[in-house]
Structures are given as structure tokens and as C-alpha cells.
Design a protein around this motif. Sequence first.
Motif, PDB file in Angstrom:
ATOM      1  N   SER A   1       0.850  -1.192   0.000  1.00  0.00           N
ATOM      2  CA  SER A   1       0.000   0.000   0.000  1.00  0.00           C
ATOM      3  C   SER A   1       0.885   1.240   0.000  1.00  0.00           C
ATOM      4  O   SER A   1       2.055   1.188   0.375  1.00  0.00           O
ATOM      5  CB  SER A   1      -0.929   0.016   1.212  1.00  0.00           C
TER       6      SER A   1
ATOM      7  N   ASN B   1      -6.087   6.964   0.877  1.00  0.00           N
ATOM      8  CA  ASN B   1      -6.376   8.364   1.160  1.00  0.00           C
ATOM      9  C   ASN B   1      -6.971   8.381   2.567  1.00  0.00           C
ATOM     10  O   ASN B   1      -8.033   7.790   2.790  1.00  0.00           O
ATOM     11  CB  ASN B   1      -7.346   8.935   0.127  1.00  0.00           C
TER      12      ASN B   1
ATOM     13  N   ILE C   1      -1.455   8.543  -1.353  1.00  0.00           N
ATOM     14  CA  ILE C   1      -1.515   9.327  -2.590  1.00  0.00           C
ATOM     15  C   ILE C   1      -0.273  10.200  -2.715  1.00  0.00           C
ATOM     16  O   ILE C   1       0.275  10.364  -3.810  1.00  0.00           O
ATOM     17  CB  ILE C   1      -2.819  10.154  -2.647  1.00  0.00           C
TER      18      ILE C   1
ATOM     19  N   THR D   1      -8.529   3.906  -1.909  1.00  0.00           N
ATOM     20  CA  THR D   1      -9.309   4.668  -2.879  1.00  0.00           C
ATOM     21  C   THR D   1      -9.111   4.155  -4.296  1.00  0.00           C
ATOM     22  O   THR D   1      -9.920   4.432  -5.180  1.00  0.00           O
ATOM     23  CB  THR D   1      -8.945   6.162  -2.847  1.00  0.00           C
ATOM     24  N   ALA D   2      -8.025   3.396  -4.494  1.00  0.00           N
ATOM     25  CA  ALA D   2      -7.732   2.847  -5.821  1.00  0.00           C
ATOM     26  C   ALA D   2      -6.699   1.733  -5.664  1.00  0.00           C
ATOM     27  O   ALA D   2      -6.075   1.605  -4.611  1.00  0.00           O
ATOM     28  CB  ALA D   2      -7.190   3.934  -6.736  1.00  0.00           C
ATOM     29  N   TYR D   3      -6.563   0.966  -6.731  1.00  0.00           N
ATOM     30  CA  TYR D   3      -5.523  -0.055  -6.779  1.00  0.00           C
ATOM     31  C   TYR D   3      -4.703   0.186  -8.033  1.00  0.00           C
ATOM     32  O   TYR D   3      -5.251   0.382  -9.115  1.00  0.00           O
ATOM     33  CB  TYR D   3      -6.122  -1.464  -6.787  1.00  0.00           C
ATOM     34  N   LEU D   4      -3.405   0.175  -7.866  1.00  0.00           N
ATOM     35  CA  LEU D   4      -2.473   0.394  -8.972  1.00  0.00           C
ATOM     36  C   LEU D   4      -1.883  -0.953  -9.343  1.00  0.00           C
ATOM     37  O   LEU D   4      -1.355  -1.664  -8.483  1.00  0.00           O
ATOM     38  CB  LEU D   4      -1.369   1.358  -8.532  1.00  0.00           C
TER      39      LEU D   4
ATOM     40  N   ALA E   1      -2.388  -0.954  -3.093  1.00  0.00           N
ATOM     41  CA  ALA E   1      -3.555  -0.207  -2.631  1.00  0.00           C
ATOM     42  C   ALA E   1      -3.127   1.247  -2.438  1.00  0.00           C
ATOM     43  O   ALA E   1      -2.150   1.523  -1.754  1.00  0.00           O
ATOM     44  CB  ALA E   1      -4.071  -0.783  -1.326  1.00  0.00           C
TER      45      ALA E   1
ATOM     46  N   TYR F   1      -2.917  -5.946 -15.679  1.00  0.00           N
ATOM     47  CA  TYR F   1      -4.224  -5.474 -16.140  1.00  0.00           C
ATOM     48  C   TYR F   1      -4.641  -6.209 -17.414  1.00  0.00           C
ATOM     49  O   TYR F   1      -5.786  -6.661 -17.547  1.00  0.00           O
ATOM     50  CB  TYR F   1      -4.170  -3.965 -16.381  1.00  0.00           C
TER      51      TYR F   1
END
Length: 83
Positions: A9, A35, A12, A40-43, A32, A49
Motif C-alpha cells: 500500500s 487516502n 496518494i 481509494t484505488a488499486y495500482l 492499494a 491489467y
Amino acid sequence: MESILAECSASISELKKNPSALIEQSDGEPIAILNHNKPTAYLIPAETYEAILEKIEDYQLGLIIKERQNEKISAVEISIDEL
């Protein structure tokens, strides 16, 4: 409390500083993005992907195959020469 669905994790702020380093450190695993300590998002790397999209496409094609197997009863057999 929300679950974090990744072993790595980053905040931001960390993401803004050096996104390439984060991706490299994750070794292909999701990161992860937090925020205020909430995800808030996963990279994920592009390769990961793309693999996920391929699995989804395979799953959807499997569903189409199952649907069409049920239609087999109403199919009309013809020989290749008749085409």
C-alpha cells in the motif's frame, strides 16, 4: 473498517512522488492507494491489467458457449458441401 485487498500500500502523496518506483517495488502485485488510510484505488502494472482483461474475456466467451450449447437442440445439421 474497509479491507485492503493488496499486500502493498502507499499513500496518494507517495504515489505522486515516484509512481514508477512504486510499480517496480510491487513486483507485479497490486498496490492499494490510500487516502486517509482508506483504499481509494488499486495500482497494477499494465501486464497484470492485460492478463485480467484476458481472463474476463475468456469467462464471457465461456458463458456464450454454455448459452449456445442449449440452442443445439434446435440446430439443423448440414454438410459442408451444402454451404
